[in-house]
Scaffold this motif. Structure first.
Motif, PDB file in Angstrom:
ATOM      1  N   ASP A 311       0.584   8.535   5.193  1.00 42.05           N
ATOM      2  CA  ASP A 311       0.424   9.062   3.852  1.00 42.05           C
ATOM      3  C   ASP A 311       1.184   8.218   2.824  1.00 42.05           C
ATOM      4  O   ASP A 311       2.280   7.735   3.111  1.00 42.05           O
ATOM      5  CB  ASP A 311       0.967  10.502   3.828  1.00 42.05           C
ATOM      6  N   TRP A 313       2.161   8.920  -1.138  1.00 44.05           N
ATOM      7  CA  TRP A 313       2.097   9.834  -2.278  1.00 44.05           C
ATOM      8  C   TRP A 313       2.811   9.192  -3.455  1.00 44.05           C
ATOM      9  O   TRP A 313       3.926   8.682  -3.313  1.00 44.05           O
ATOM     10  CB  TRP A 313       2.754  11.168  -1.933  1.00 44.05           C
ATOM     11  N   SER A 315       3.867   9.845  -7.527  1.00 43.11           N
ATOM     12  CA  SER A 315       4.000  10.833  -8.590  1.00 43.11           C
ATOM     13  C   SER A 315       2.928  10.613  -9.662  1.00 43.11           C
ATOM     14  O   SER A 315       2.715   9.491 -10.109  1.00 43.11           O
ATOM     15  CB  SER A 315       5.408  10.701  -9.172  1.00 43.11           C
ATOM     16  N   GLY A 318      -0.838  11.494  -6.896  1.00 40.75           N
ATOM     17  CA  GLY A 318      -1.059  12.271  -5.675  1.00 40.75           C
ATOM     18  C   GLY A 318      -1.161  11.405  -4.439  1.00 40.75           C
ATOM     19  O   GLY A 318      -0.552  10.332  -4.370  1.00 40.75           O
ATOM     20  N   HIS A 319      -1.963  11.857  -3.480  1.00 41.18           N
ATOM     21  CA  HIS A 319      -2.106  11.137  -2.211  1.00 41.18           C
ATOM     22  C   HIS A 319      -3.112  10.010  -2.404  1.00 41.18           C
ATOM     23  O   HIS A 319      -4.269  10.255  -2.687  1.00 41.18           O
ATOM     24  CB  HIS A 319      -2.558  12.100  -1.110  1.00 41.18           C
ATOM     25  N   ILE A 320      -2.640   8.786  -2.269  1.00 35.45           N
ATOM     26  CA  ILE A 320      -3.478   7.647  -2.673  1.00 35.45           C
ATOM     27  C   ILE A 320      -3.838   6.714  -1.522  1.00 35.45           C
ATOM     28  O   ILE A 320      -4.485   5.690  -1.741  1.00 35.45           O
ATOM     29  CB  ILE A 320      -2.788   6.808  -3.783  1.00 35.45           C
ATOM     30  N   ARG A 323      -7.341   5.807  -1.690  1.00 35.33           N
ATOM     31  CA  ARG A 323      -7.952   5.647  -3.002  1.00 35.33           C
ATOM     32  C   ARG A 323      -8.058   4.165  -3.360  1.00 35.33           C
ATOM     33  O   ARG A 323      -7.206   3.372  -2.955  1.00 35.33           O
ATOM     34  CB  ARG A 323      -7.132   6.351  -4.106  1.00 35.33           C
ATOM     35  N   ARG A 328      -5.304   3.848  -8.492  1.00 37.86           N
ATOM     36  CA  ARG A 328      -3.850   3.739  -8.422  1.00 37.86           C
ATOM     37  C   ARG A 328      -3.299   3.155  -9.708  1.00 37.86           C
ATOM     38  O   ARG A 328      -2.279   3.584 -10.225  1.00 37.86           O
ATOM     39  CB  ARG A 328      -3.434   2.862  -7.237  1.00 37.86           C
ATOM     40  N   GLY A 331      -3.213   5.511 -12.400  1.00 39.73           N
ATOM     41  CA  GLY A 331      -2.147   6.477 -12.175  1.00 39.73           C
ATOM     42  C   GLY A 331      -0.759   5.923 -12.458  1.00 39.73           C
ATOM     43  O   GLY A 331       0.233   6.615 -12.283  1.00 39.73           O
TER      44      GLY A 331
END
Ligand code: ATP
Ligand code: MG
Length: 500
Positions: A311, A313, A315, A318-320, A323, A328, A331
Motif C-alpha cells: 500500500d 497512502w 495525504s 488516498g491510496h495511490i 493510480r 498522483r 494530488g
C-alpha cells in the motif's frame, strides 16, 4: 613531447552562442587528468570535440603530435579515443552484450556473442563491477548503465579514455573502485580525462587538473599542491557556505508505505516488503548502494513502476499504489527523477513548455486550446532567474540543449513550484557544480521548512546525512535499518554492506 592529445584554441558556437571560446587542453600519456568547471563551462562540449562528435568552428586538434580532422566518432575511435558520455548512448531494448557488440562491430568480436560475454566478464571482474550481459538495458538502473558504458569503451581498446562525470551516479565505494582502475590503466600508459565536480576525486586521483570557465581554460595545475578551497575558488570564483538544517516541528502524516512489493518481468523481486512513513516538514532519506531497489521504489511512488502488493497512502490523494502518475501529481506529488533527460524533460520542447507543463495540467494557464502563452513564458522566465538556470539564450530554446546541471535546475524549478504535499527526489544534485549543489540543498531544506514532506533517495551518503531527519538504509529490496539524525556515517555504511 609526450602529449597524446592537444586541443588548441578550440571554438564552437551554437546558434551564435560561444560554448567554447578558444579553449586549450593538453593530455599526456599515462596521466589521469581532471577537468573542472561550473555547469555550462564547456567541459562536455570540449570533450565532444575530442571524441569527434562536434566539429569545431576553429582551433586545432593534435593526436600524438599530428594534426587531425575528426570527421566523426568512428574516426576518433580509430585514433584510440573512447568517451563515456554524461548522457548515455545506449540502445534500450537491447541486452548489455548486444549493446557492446553494436559499438564494436568488427575486429575481435567477429567470433560472436559468447566471446563478448567472456570479455565482459573479464573486464567487469577487473573493474570490480557486476554487469549481467543478458539483462536488457531498460531494466538497468542509471548506475548500472554507466558501468555498461565504461565496459564498452574499455573493450573498444581505447588508449585515451574520456569519462564525462562517471562517478555522478556511483557510490563512494564504486567511484573509488572505478578510479583506482583508471589509475592502474594510466600506469600502463593509457591517458584518462576525468570530468567531475567532486574535488575529493580530483585531489585523490588526478595527476593534473584543468579548470574551465566560460568556454575557456583558466588554469592547469597539480591538484596535490592545492587545497579544495583553492580549487573551488578557481572554479566558481567565490567561497561557498554550507547549508544549515534547522530544527522544525514535524507535522501530520503525509506518506505511508507498507509491505510494498515490486517484481521484475523476469520474476526477480526488486522490492520486498518496504515500509516507512514521512511527515510534513520532514526529509526521509534513503541510503544504500545503488541497484538495491531505489529506482523501483521511486518508480512505485511516482507511478511509473507497477506494484505487485502493498500500500502507498498519500495525504490528500488516498491510496495511490495503482493510480496513474497524473492522478498522483494532481494530488500534490512532485517528482525529481534520476534520469532527468529520459523522465523529466522533453528535450525537443522549449524551456517554457518544459517548465509550464505542470501548471498546464493543473489548469493554471487556462483550458487546452486557450493556453495563456504569455503567462507561461513569464512564469518560465521568473523560474529561470530564481533558480539561476544558465545557458538560456531564449525561452524558446530546446531544453535538450541545456548543460547537464542547468537542465536539472529547470526540473527543480518546476517541481518545487507551488506547495507540493510530497516531493520525491532521486539523486537531485547529481552532476551539479558546487554552487548549484548548495542551491539544491537549500531549496530542499526550504521545502521542508515550509512543511512539505520529502523522500530523498541518493547514492551520495553525505547528501543524505546532511539533509535527512530520518534515514532508511536499503539493501536487496528491503529497508534493513533506520537512523534518526544526527546519524553516524560509519553505522550507516555498515548497514549498507552488512546486508548486501
Ligand atoms: N548541441 C548544443 N546546442 C546548443 N547549445 C549547446 C549544445 N551543447 C552545449 N551547448 C551549450 O554550451 C554551453 C556549454 O555546455 P557544456 O555541456 O559543454 O557544459 P558543461 O561544462 O559540460 O556543464 P555541466 O557541468 O552542466 O555538464 C552550455 O551553455 C550549453 O547550453
Ligand atoms: Mg557536461
Amino acid at each position: 613531447m609526450d602529449s597524446v592529445l592537444e586541443l588548441r584554441a578550440i571554438r564552437k558556437s551554437f546558434a551564435g552562442f560561444a560554448a567554447l571560446d578558444g579553449a586549450d587542453f593538453t593530455l599526456r600519456r599515462g596521466e589521469v587528468h581532471a577537468l573542472l568547471g561550473e555547469n555550462g563551462a564547456g567541459k562536455s562540449s570540449l570533450m565532444n570535440v575530442a571524441a569527434g562528435l562536434y566539429a569545431p568552428d576553429g582551433g586545432r586538434i593534435l593526436i600524438g603530435g599530428r594534426e587531425q580532422r575528426l570527421g566523426g566518432p568512428r574516426e576518433a575511435t580509430a585514433q584510440g579515443i573512447g568517451m563515456v558520455h554524461q548522457h548515455f548512448h545506449l540502445v534500450k531494448p537491447f541486452t548489455v552484450a548486444e549493446n557492446i557488440l553494436l559499438a564494436n562491430p568488427r575486429g575481435r568480436f567477429s567470433r560472436g556473442i559468447e566471446t563478448i560475454e567472456r570479455e565482459i566478464a573479464f573486464c567487469t571482474n577487473m573493474l570490480g563491477f557486476v554487469v549481467d550481459p543478458h539483462r536488457r538495458l531498460d531494466s538497468l538502473s542509471v548506475a548500472e548503465q554507466q558501468r555498461v558504458e565504461i565496459v564498452k569503451v574499455l573493450l573498444g581498446g581505447a588508449t585515451i579514455i574520456i569519462l564525462d562525470e562517471p562517478t555522478a551516479v556511483l557510490t563512494d565505494e564504486e567511484a573509488d573502485g572505478l578510479l583506482t582502475t583508471m589509475r592502474r590503466l594510466a600506469a600502463q600508459g593509457t591517458a584518462v580525462v576525468l570530468v567531475t565536480h567532486k574535488l575529493r576525486e580530483v585531489t585523490r586521483y588526478a595527476d593534473r587538473v584543468t579548470i574551465m570557465r566560460g568556454g575557456r581554460h583558466v588554469a592547469a595545475c597539480d591538484p596535490k599542491t592545492m587545497s579544495t578551497a583553492q580549487l573551488t575558488e578557481l572554479t566558481v570564483g567565490v567561497a561557498l557556505p554550507s547549508p544549515v538544517r534547522e530544527k522544525t516541528a514535524r507535522g501530520e502524516l503525509r506518506l505511508i508505505v507498507a509491505g510494498l512489493r515490486v517484481e521484475h518481468e523476469t520474476g526477480r523481486t526488486a522490492l520486498d516488503g518496504v515500509g516507512f512513513q514521512v511527515r510534513a516538514g520532514e526529509i526521509y532519506g534513503i541510503a544504500g548502494v545503488s541497484g538495491n531497489g531505489q529506482s523501483e521504489l521511486v518508480g512505485a511512488l511516482t507511478g511509473t513502476t507497477a506494484v505487485a502488493a502493498g500500500d502507498i497512502w498519500m495525504s490528500g490523494a488516498g491510496h495511490i499504489a495503482d493510480r496513474p502518475p497524473a492522478i498522483r501529481r494532481s494530488g500534490g506529488l512532485a517528482a525529481i527523477p534520476a534520469d532527468r533527460y529520459a523522465q523529466a524533460l522533453a528535450g525537443g520542447l522549449s524551456i517554457t513548455d518544459n517548465y509550464a507543463v505542470a501548471g498546464v495540467m493543473a489548469g493554471r494557464y487556462g483550458p487546452w486550446g486557450w493556453l495563456d502563452r504569455k503567462a507561461m513564458a513569464k512564469a518560465a522566465a521568473a523560474a529561470v532567474r530564481a533558480f539561476d538556470v544558465q545557458g538560456v539564450r531564449g525561452l524558446k530554446q530546446r531544453a535538450g540543449l541545456l548543460s547537464g546541471g542547468n537542465a536539472q535546475k529547470l526540473v527543480l524549478a518546476r517541481e518545487l513550484a507551488g506547495d507540493p504535499v510530497l516531493i520525491v527526489a532521486h539523486g537531485p544534485s547529481r552532476g551539479l557544480d558546487a554552487r548549484a549543489c548548495a542551491a539544491v540543498h537549500e531549496r530542499l531544506l526550504a521545502a521542508r521548512a515550509r512543511g512539505n514532506a520529502v523522500v530523498l533517495v541518493s547514492d551520495d551518503l553525505d547528501e543524505v546525512i546532511g539533509l535527512a531527519d530520518r534515514i532508511g538504509v536499503m539493501s536487496r529490496g528491503r529497508i534493513v535499518a533506520e537512523f534518526d539524525a544526527p546519524a553516524d556515517r560509519q553505522a550507516i555504511g555498515r548497514a549498507m554492506v552488512d546486508h548486501g
